[in-house]
Motif scaffolding. Structure first.
Motif, PDB file in Angstrom:
ATOM      1  N   ASN A   1      -6.086   3.377   6.710  1.00  0.00           N
ATOM      2  CA  ASN A   1      -6.347   2.799   8.020  1.00  0.00           C
ATOM      3  C   ASN A   1      -7.672   2.047   8.053  1.00  0.00           C
ATOM      4  OD1 ASN A   1      -4.227   3.494  10.080  1.00  0.00           O
ATOM      5  ND2 ASN A   1      -4.512   5.457   9.068  1.00  0.00           N
ATOM      6  N   VAL A   2      -8.672   2.610   7.404  1.00  0.00           N
ATOM      7  CA  VAL A   2      -9.961   1.911   7.395  1.00  0.00           C
ATOM      8  C   VAL A   2      -9.845   0.601   6.631  1.00  0.00           C
ATOM      9  CG1 VAL A   2     -12.312   2.030   6.566  1.00  0.00           C
ATOM     10  CG2 VAL A   2     -11.344   3.952   7.733  1.00  0.00           C
ATOM     11  N   LEU A   3      -9.091   0.623   5.540  1.00  0.00           N
ATOM     12  CA  LEU A   3      -8.936  -0.616   4.784  1.00  0.00           C
ATOM     13  C   LEU A   3      -8.237  -1.677   5.625  1.00  0.00           C
ATOM     14  CD1 LEU A   3      -8.063   0.690   1.252  1.00  0.00           C
ATOM     15  CD2 LEU A   3     -10.100  -0.500   1.992  1.00  0.00           C
ATOM     16  N   GLU A   4      -7.316  -1.260   6.448  1.00  0.00           N
ATOM     17  CA  GLU A   4      -6.676  -2.228   7.338  1.00  0.00           C
ATOM     18  C   GLU A   4      -7.689  -2.846   8.285  1.00  0.00           C
ATOM     19  OE1 GLU A   4      -3.623   0.175   8.990  1.00  0.00           O
ATOM     20  OE2 GLU A   4      -2.264  -0.186   7.303  1.00  0.00           O
ATOM     21  N   LEU A   5      -8.579  -2.000   8.790  1.00  0.00           N
ATOM     22  CA  LEU A   5      -9.620  -2.530   9.680  1.00  0.00           C
ATOM     23  C   LEU A   5     -10.511  -3.517   8.935  1.00  0.00           C
ATOM     24  CD1 LEU A   5     -10.896   0.520  11.731  1.00  0.00           C
ATOM     25  CD2 LEU A   5      -9.485  -1.366  12.478  1.00  0.00           C
ATOM     26  N   ILE A   6     -10.837  -3.167   7.708  1.00  0.00           N
ATOM     27  CA  ILE A   6     -11.722  -4.040   6.934  1.00  0.00           C
ATOM     28  C   ILE A   6     -11.055  -5.397   6.720  1.00  0.00           C
ATOM     29  CG2 ILE A   6     -12.709  -4.361   4.643  1.00  0.00           C
ATOM     30  CD1 ILE A   6     -13.328  -1.442   4.558  1.00  0.00           C
ATOM     31  N   TYR A   7      -9.784  -5.355   6.423  1.00  0.00           N
ATOM     32  CA  TYR A   7      -9.037  -6.602   6.223  1.00  0.00           C
ATOM     33  C   TYR A   7      -9.066  -7.434   7.501  1.00  0.00           C
ATOM     34  CZ  TYR A   7      -4.875  -9.515   5.749  1.00  0.00           C
ATOM     35  OH  TYR A   7      -4.007 -10.569   5.724  1.00  0.00           O
ATOM     36  N   ALA A   8      -8.815  -6.774   8.624  1.00  0.00           N
ATOM     37  CA  ALA A   8      -8.808  -7.496   9.892  1.00  0.00           C
ATOM     38  C   ALA A   8     -10.156  -8.133  10.155  1.00  0.00           C
ATOM     39  CB  ALA A   8      -8.446  -6.536  11.026  1.00  0.00           C
ATOM     40  N   GLN A   9     -11.206  -7.408   9.834  1.00  0.00           N
ATOM     41  CA  GLN A   9     -12.528  -7.947  10.088  1.00  0.00           C
ATOM     42  C   GLN A   9     -12.824  -9.129   9.171  1.00  0.00           C
ATOM     43  OE1 GLN A   9     -14.299  -7.209  12.639  1.00  0.00           O
ATOM     44  NE2 GLN A   9     -15.777  -8.767  12.017  1.00  0.00           N
ATOM     45  N   THR A  10     -12.334  -9.053   7.943  1.00  0.00           N
ATOM     46  CA  THR A  10     -12.529 -10.191   7.033  1.00  0.00           C
ATOM     47  C   THR A  10     -11.893 -11.444   7.603  1.00  0.00           C
ATOM     48  OG1 THR A  10     -12.237  -8.564   5.312  1.00  0.00           O
ATOM     49  CG2 THR A  10     -12.394 -10.833   4.618  1.00  0.00           C
ATOM     50  N   LEU A  11     -10.696 -11.283   8.120  1.00  0.00           N
ATOM     51  CA  LEU A  11     -10.032 -12.435   8.739  1.00  0.00           C
ATOM     52  C   LEU A  11     -10.899 -13.008   9.854  1.00  0.00           C
ATOM     53  CD1 LEU A  11      -6.309 -11.318   9.072  1.00  0.00           C
ATOM     54  CD2 LEU A  11      -7.291 -12.939   7.476  1.00  0.00           C
TER      55      LEU A  11
ATOM     56  N   ASN B   1      -5.886  -1.210  -3.141  1.00  0.00           N
ATOM     57  CA  ASN B   1      -5.653  -1.872  -1.858  1.00  0.00           C
ATOM     58  C   ASN B   1      -6.595  -3.046  -1.659  1.00  0.00           C
ATOM     59  OD1 ASN B   1      -3.483  -0.639  -0.441  1.00  0.00           O
ATOM     60  ND2 ASN B   1      -4.690   1.226  -0.404  1.00  0.00           N
ATOM     61  N   VAL B   2      -7.853  -2.813  -2.016  1.00  0.00           N
ATOM     62  CA  VAL B   2      -8.818  -3.894  -1.839  1.00  0.00           C
ATOM     63  C   VAL B   2      -8.451  -5.074  -2.724  1.00  0.00           C
ATOM     64  CG1 VAL B   2     -11.204  -4.532  -2.248  1.00  0.00           C
ATOM     65  CG2 VAL B   2     -10.695  -2.442  -1.070  1.00  0.00           C
ATOM     66  N   LEU B   3      -8.047  -4.779  -3.948  1.00  0.00           N
ATOM     67  CA  LEU B   3      -7.648  -5.870  -4.852  1.00  0.00           C
ATOM     68  C   LEU B   3      -6.509  -6.665  -4.251  1.00  0.00           C
ATOM     69  CD1 LEU B   3      -7.700  -4.515  -8.505  1.00  0.00           C
ATOM     70  CD2 LEU B   3      -9.030  -6.366  -7.500  1.00  0.00           C
ATOM     71  N   LEU B   4      -5.530  -5.953  -3.735  1.00  0.00           N
ATOM     72  CA  LEU B   4      -4.372  -6.639  -3.148  1.00  0.00           C
ATOM     73  C   LEU B   4      -4.803  -7.546  -2.012  1.00  0.00           C
ATOM     74  CD1 LEU B   4      -1.196  -6.728  -2.836  1.00  0.00           C
ATOM     75  CD2 LEU B   4      -1.567  -5.104  -0.995  1.00  0.00           C
ATOM     76  N   LYS B   5      -5.557  -6.977  -1.082  1.00  0.00           N
ATOM     77  CA  LYS B   5      -5.901  -7.748   0.117  1.00  0.00           C
ATOM     78  C   LYS B   5      -6.781  -8.928  -0.234  1.00  0.00           C
ATOM     79  CE  LYS B   5      -4.748  -4.325   3.259  1.00  0.00           C
ATOM     80  NZ  LYS B   5      -4.752  -3.002   3.649  1.00  0.00           N
ATOM     81  N   MET B   6      -7.707  -8.680  -1.134  1.00  0.00           N
ATOM     82  CA  MET B   6      -8.619  -9.760  -1.476  1.00  0.00           C
ATOM     83  C   MET B   6      -7.900 -10.865  -2.246  1.00  0.00           C
ATOM     84  SD  MET B   6     -11.322  -9.225  -0.033  1.00  0.00           S
ATOM     85  CE  MET B   6     -10.702  -8.174   1.270  1.00  0.00           C
ATOM     86  N   SER B   7      -6.970 -10.489  -3.091  1.00  0.00           N
ATOM     87  CA  SER B   7      -6.306 -11.552  -3.848  1.00  0.00           C
ATOM     88  C   SER B   7      -5.429 -12.376  -2.918  1.00  0.00           C
ATOM     89  CB  SER B   7      -5.495 -10.969  -5.000  1.00  0.00           C
ATOM     90  OG  SER B   7      -4.532 -10.095  -4.507  1.00  0.00           O
TER      91      SER B   7
ATOM     92  N   PRO C   1       0.808  -1.226   0.000  1.00  0.00           N
ATOM     93  CA  PRO C   1       0.000   0.000   0.000  1.00  0.00           C
ATOM     94  C   PRO C   1       0.838   1.272   0.000  1.00  0.00           C
ATOM     95  CG  PRO C   1      -0.955  -1.550   1.496  1.00  0.00           C
ATOM     96  CD  PRO C   1       0.326  -2.155   1.041  1.00  0.00           C
ATOM     97  N   LEU C   2       2.034   1.193   0.608  1.00  0.00           N
ATOM     98  CA  LEU C   2       2.890   2.381   0.574  1.00  0.00           C
ATOM     99  C   LEU C   2       3.304   2.687  -0.861  1.00  0.00           C
ATOM    100  CD1 LEU C   2       5.141   1.883   3.721  1.00  0.00           C
ATOM    101  CD2 LEU C   2       3.161   3.351   3.427  1.00  0.00           C
ATOM    102  N   PHE C   3       3.590   1.609  -1.606  1.00  0.00           N
ATOM    103  CA  PHE C   3       3.907   1.803  -3.028  1.00  0.00           C
ATOM    104  C   PHE C   3       2.722   2.436  -3.751  1.00  0.00           C
ATOM    105  CE2 PHE C   3       7.237  -1.472  -2.453  1.00  0.00           C
ATOM    106  CZ  PHE C   3       8.281  -0.755  -2.996  1.00  0.00           C
ATOM    107  N   TYR C   4       1.564   1.936  -3.425  1.00  0.00           N
ATOM    108  CA  TYR C   4       0.373   2.468  -4.090  1.00  0.00           C
ATOM    109  C   TYR C   4       0.219   3.960  -3.809  1.00  0.00           C
ATOM    110  CZ  TYR C   4      -1.171  -2.285  -5.105  1.00  0.00           C
ATOM    111  OH  TYR C   4      -1.264  -3.560  -5.583  1.00  0.00           O
ATOM    112  N   SER C   5       0.464   4.314  -2.547  1.00  0.00           N
ATOM    113  CA  SER C   5       0.371   5.743  -2.212  1.00  0.00           C
ATOM    114  C   SER C   5       1.391   6.538  -3.006  1.00  0.00           C
ATOM    115  CB  SER C   5       0.604   5.958  -0.717  1.00  0.00           C
ATOM    116  OG  SER C   5      -0.305   5.212   0.029  1.00  0.00           O
TER     117      SER C   5
END
Lengths: 187, 971
Positions: free
Chosen positions: B588-598, B511-517, B485-489
């Motif tokens: 930061n919100v995307l990180e939370l979303i990822y955590a919740q998916t887990l 970011n979502v694509l990365l995390k989901m894949s 994500p830092l690269f993406y930024s």
């Protein structure tokens, strides 16, 4: 809070709860805050609805309002006499409208009043200029202020009278979803 | 009637304001319609002297004129006092001087609009009424002459009675909601409320009192109970003070992160309670000691890996038994496990759908990106900010933004094709690059997993090294989640998106694509490899998820250290150019979303994972709070936080929850549960537990219906087929409704625009009319006082004014005459003005066609004049006025005669309308007057009975006469 019963009667609290978006606890907290503003003016006992008002100068010094660029307008909009002297009821009213629970329509009405500096029921260019100057510390050049205000009116003015009526304003507000969260003071 | 007169609008400035005449005059009338107010104001204007300068306005107009004024002014007054309900006054109005007939159209339109949704819109209507009331009685002491205070008081009492009646008709709950929403002060609300209560109790006392009392008491106690519940909830509310502080310093957009975090925390607390209560507690009650093999002991590394000792506890799927626990009641663990997870998932889905839908409704559907300036000015200011520094910064930011947008406007048009192509190429390149990164991450995770699978054995007891090796995958995954994500930024910085919003969307999508894949690869690995290799594979998956959750937590902490603390240090010490970092809400919100998916994926494999999640979110809240206040500055751009929040909830639902749900569902329906451990050992798949249960139920009498439902609903394809079909049809219908509404919105908006144009057109006319009227009035005054002084005025000047006045009056006259034409009342447009316009246009058309019509006095007049002018071509009054005044006046007289002749002919031919006959009378009188002595003509028209319909015309005539009069005097 052992002295809870002495501030308001149950009926009064019921009335407040029915008429505002606050719970009894918040009403009592608001009373505490109101009392803090002017301890010598405001009695602790409100059971017989004493008629006392706290002047604007004291209210705008609340930490919640102190830094708000529209603090005077907010207080004036909610005061019955238009001069900013608030009775406790008006004080409650103010924070009720600014609370999280208040619906958009209600907030819009009072936001309109707040921005309507010259109280002519229209947001005209002068109102917007005043608003803008308060929002930008008066650091824009007069030309820029002019330009921005003209643009703003142009965007929001539906009926083409080059000032914003309440209908225009409300229409704009419904399109600005953030308004609901930003027109909100946590007490 | 203090309750209304003390509206907060009171302000002395109001009285002094020049621009307010419209409002003030309308404030005396009382409408059921907001727009009609302005109309009436228009009416007042055209009536002549506006009420504000009434004292000046009344006196100077000579005898009969004043009479007629009075007559006309009394009309609205009558309306005021006679109006018990709106229809009658509208009726009256139609007969009154002029053209409020359209006013009734207005009312019709609102009555169509408002009650369309019967009870839901009631509060809206009150709101409208009360708002109007505030704007109509703004100053509290209506001392205007035409309307007595009594009338107003009556009005307000009526209004209030209606309000009270409406409120009484509602249920208690609705009534409270309605009262709360009324835009009045608390005093007024209390007053209304007490009235409603009094009304209600008086009504009830007439009926069966005892029952009513009882129900009233019960409802009161219920309400109090509800309030105290709300109070209690507020007491329990977490972090109220901290939230206030954050909101006060960093604004709503940053606060939304914390609100989201808290919301997720609540979600997890709920799921923990459900899982713990229905799965873990029963097991622990019946079988408190975990059956741990003797050679396994707690070594400390388990906290990170979740393996070893933990594997045999209730933490994972494997720790649960498949027995029916026998105690005071029988408790089937299989069913409990299955139904708890299933119901939890369904509840989560429903909660998400509802919050997503309401958020969409509130924040997205109506949002309109076009009105940016107005938005920045009027609704971007965050009232919750209380920190002085933050306020200063915000003001600065807003200023910079405004300046930027002013310059941007100029820049954007200069973009050439090649530049566009270049931008497009850059976007394409970075999108390819980021997609490539995502694919690379996925692939590397896949190979890493395969490597791990080769290393891992299915032994009960792992060596420390083996255990530590399991940490490799979660470490790499979390590292990727931190670094990529830092690269993406970074990419974002090069891309130069035209709008901030698009930039954020691009970032979010990547970011979502990365995390989901990454998660998809992991799931694939678990489903296809782990499930086949390990004897107790569910626990293995649970462990893997546990590790991911823990590592995610560690890296979040690291992230806030590196991301925020270090860049703060760099920004303040080393490279001041970079400045203090902003809090990146999206990341930061995307990180939370990822955590919740887990956590959601793990719910089946590790029922107590929510406990870890609760702990994690709780700690995270404080870490982020500290990091925020120490390291960050408020965001420079006050983006539209509410919309972002909607998007985040949508993201949480669509790829994340739906993905987790399908993963769990796949596991439950397709995969074979492990045979050695867990509640479903020995079954073909998890779902068959329901089949077994149904078979058991079949033997018990009285539960046949359950079996029937299972056979015919749950297991039948036709049922699902039908359900999907119905849902698709409903979606289609709603879609169409939405499209229709959209069109309607466009139309309505167009209508508002048109009305505005009409209004401004008429107002312009009125203003120009008004401008010349006071002129004349004052002139007449002075003329009466002292004729000499007027004689001193320049001849030509007076004449020009007179001509101007006449022209305007003629225009006005046209407008009114045509307005007076009976218009079919069923015209559906709501706009009075449009009607007037139409009528006027019609009149023009008639002129064009040279067709005489009895209904149009105007066209008659014009034609007659044309005729007259044709006869007297040598002296046209407007051109030769100044040179040859005597001839001109005689020419005018002749023209009038001609007109009269023409009208008489018309009158004989066509139906004699009152308008034209009155006009003829006026003409005659005027002609007589003109032919006789000029100073004497003034009183003549008083003898004419002036019916209501003709007064506008009379007025015009009058003004014309006056113009001539002035001219004569000047002469």
């Amino acid at each position: 809070m052992g002295n809870k019963q002495t501030i308001f009667t149950d009926e009064q609290l019921d009335a407040y709860q029915d008429c505002t978006f606050f719970t009894r606890k918040e009403i009592l907290r608001l009373h505490g805050r109101y009392h803090e503003l002017a301890p010598h003016l405001v009695p602790m006992d409100y059971t017989n609805e004493p008629d006392c008002k706290v002047p604007l100068a004291l209210i705008v010094n609340m930490p919640e309002l102190k830094e708000n660029p529209f603090r005077n307008r907010i207080v004036e909009s909610f005061s019955e006499d238009g001069m900013g002297n608030l009775s406790f009821n008006e004080f409650v009213d103010m924070f009720s409208v600014l609370s999280e629970m208040a619906p958009r329509e209600l907030k819009a009405i009072y936001a309109f009043k707040i921005y309507d500096f010259n109280v002519d029921n229209y947001l005209c260019k002068e109102d917007l200029e005043k608003t803008l100057n308060r929002l930008t510390k008066e650091e824009l050049t007069p030309e820029e202020v002019q330009l921005v205000c003209e643009k703003a009116i142009e965007e929001a003015d539906l009926d083409g009278d080059s000032k914003l009526s309440f209908a225009d304003f409300e229409n704009m507000i419904t399109r600005a979803p953030d308004f609901l969260s930003t027109f909100h003071i946590r007490i | 009637m203090t309750s209304y007169s003390n509206g907060a609008f009171f302000n002395p400035a109001y009285h002094d304001s020049e621009t307010l005449e419209i409002d003030r005059s309308s404030s005396k009338t009382h409408h059921t319609n907001p727009y009609a107010g302005d109309d009436r104001a228009v009416a007042h204007y055209s009536t002549g002297p506006t009420s504000s300068d009434d004292v000046a306005g009344r006196v100077p107009w000579g005898g009969w004129q004043e009479e007629s004024w009075k007559g006309r002014e009394s009309i609205p007054m009558g309306l005021m006092s006679t109006r018990p309900g709106s229809p009658s006054w509208q009726h009256d109005l139609n007969h009154s001087t002029f053209q409020i007939p359209p006013g009734s159209q207005y009312d019709r339109s609102t009555s169509v609009r408002l009650p369309s949704a019967p009870s839901g819109n009631m509060t809206m209507r009150w709101r409208g009424i009360t708002m109007r009331r505030m704007s109509m009685f703004p100053n509290g002491n209506p001392t205007h002459i035409a309307f007595t205070e009594d009338a107003i008081r009556n009005e307000m009492e009526n209004e209030e009675q209606n309000l009270v009646k409406e409120l009484v008709a509602l249920s208690t709950r609705d009534r409270i909601l309605a009262i709360r929403d009324l835009p009045m002060s608390v005093d007024e609300k209390k007053h209304i409320r007490s009235q409603v209560l009094a009304f209600k109790s008086s009504k009830q006392s007439r009926q069966f009192t005892c029952f009513a009392d009882c129900s009233e008491n019960v409802s009161l106690s219920f309400r109090r109970c509800g309030y105290s519940l709300r109070s209690a909830r507020q007491t329990l509310e977490l972090w109220h003070g901290i939230m206030k502080e954050i909101g006060g310093t960093f604004g709503t957009s940053v606060l939304s992160y914390f609100v989201f975090l808290k919301w997720l925390l609540m979600f997890n607390i709920f799921s923990f309670l459900v899982n713990f209560g229905f799965i873990t507690i029963p097991l622990l009650v019946f079988d408190p000691s975990p059956n741990i093999p003797p050679n396994v002991s707690f070594r400390g590394l388990e906290i990170l890996t979740g393996a070893g000792y933990f594997q045999y506890t209730v933490m994972y799927y494997g720790g649960y038994s498949n027995e029916t626990l026998k105690g005071p009641v029988e408790y089937n663990m299989q069913l409990a496990y299955f139904f708890t997870i299933a119901i939890y998932m369904v509840l989560c889905g429903i909660a998400l759908i509802f919050s997503m839908a309401s958020s969409f409704k509130k924040n997205y559907v109506l949002a309109d990106p076009s009105s940016n300036k107005a938005w920045q000015l009027l609704s971007s200011w965050d009232f919750s900010i209380t920190n002085e520094k933050a306020v200063r910064q915000r003001k600065n930011n807003l200023r910079v933004q405004l300046k930027e947008s002013l310059s941007e406007k100029a820049q954007r048009e200069l973009l050439t094709l090649s530049e566009k192509l270049k931008h497009f190429g850059v976007y394409l390149g970075f999108w390819l690059l980021s997609t490539g990164l995502t694919v690379g991450c996925g692939a590397s995770i896949y190979y890493l997993c395969q490597y791990e699978q080769q290393q891992a054995t299915d032994a009960a007891n792992w060596s420390l090294l083996q255990e530590a090796q399991t940490l490799l995958v979660p470490f790499v995954v979390s590292l990727m989640n931190l670094v990529v994500p830092l690269f993406y930024s970074l990419f974002n910085k090069f891309e130069h998106y035209s709008s901030h919003r698009r930039q954020i969307y691009a970032l979010v999508v990547r970011n979502v694509l990365l995390k989901m894949s990454i998660l998809a690869v992991l799931c694939y690995y678990w489903m296809n490899v782990v499930a086949k290799k390990f004897s107790c594979w569910e626990s293995m998956v649970g462990q893997a998820l546990y590790r991911l959750v823990i590592f995610d937590f560690l890296f979040l902490m690291l992230g806030s250290f590196f991301g925020e603390f270090l860049s703060n240090v760099i920004g303040t010490r080393l490279l001041p150019r970079l400045g203090v970092p902003e809090f990146d809400v999206a990341r930061n919100v995307l990180e939370l979303i990822y955590a919740q998916t887990l956590a959601w994926i793990g719910i089946y494999f590790s029922p107590l994972l929510p406990a870890i999640q609760i702990f994690k979110l709780f700690i995270l809240f404080y870490i982020k709070k500290v990091s925020l206040t120490r390291n960050c500055q408020p965001p420079r751009r006050s983006g539209r936080a509410a919309q972002m929040q909607t998007i985040f909830i949508a993201l949480l639902f669509l790829p994340c929850f739906v993905g987790a749900l399908s993963m769990v569902a796949y596991t439950a329906w397709i995969l074979t549960p492990s045979e050695q451990c867990g509640p479903f050992r020995g079954l073909n798949n998890t779902f068959s537990v329901v089949g077994v249960w149904i078979d058991d139920l079949g033997g018990i009498p009285g539960s046949q219906w359950v079996v029937w439902i299972y056979q015919n609903v749950i297991k039948s394809e036709i049922f699902y087929f039908l359900i999907s079909l119905i849902i698709i049809v409903i979606i289609y219908i709603f879609w169409q409704v939405t499209q229709g509404r959209k069109q309607l919105i466009v139309l309505l908006r167009q209508q508002i625009v048109n009305e505005g144009k009409d209004k401004s057109f008429l107002l312009d006319k009125l203003q120009s009319l008004q401008k010349c009227q006071p002129d004349k009035k004052s002139k007449q005054k002075t003329q009466k006082k002292d004729e000499h002084s007027l004689g001193g005025q320049s001849n030509s000047n007076a004449m020009v004014q007179a001509l101007l006045a006449r022209q305007q009056l003629e225009e006005e006259e046209e407008g009114r005459d045509t307005g007076g034409v009976p218009v079919p009342s069923d015209i559906s447009t709501s706009s009075a003005l449009i009607q007037a316009m139409l009528a006027r246009q019609r009149a023009y058309d008639q002129d064009g066609d040279e067709r005489l019509s009895s209904s149009s006095a105007l066209s008659q007049a014009v034609q007659a004049r044309q005729m007259a002018e044709g006869q007297e071509t040598d002296e046209y009054y407007s051109t030769d006025f100044s040179e040859n005044p005597i001839n001109t006046s005689s020419a005018v007289a002749q023209a009038m005669q001609a007109r009269q002749r023409a009208e008489e002919e018309d009158g004989a031919d066509d139906l004699p309308s009152s308008v034209s006959s009155v006009m003829m009378q006026v003409m005659q009188a005027r002609q007589i007057a003109e032919e006789e002595d000029r100073p004497q003509w003034v009183p003549a028209p008083t003898q004419n009975p002036s019916p209501a319909g003709s007064s506008a015309l009379i007025q015009a005539m009058l003004a014309r006469q006056q113009a001539q009069n002035e001219y004569d005097d000047g002469y």
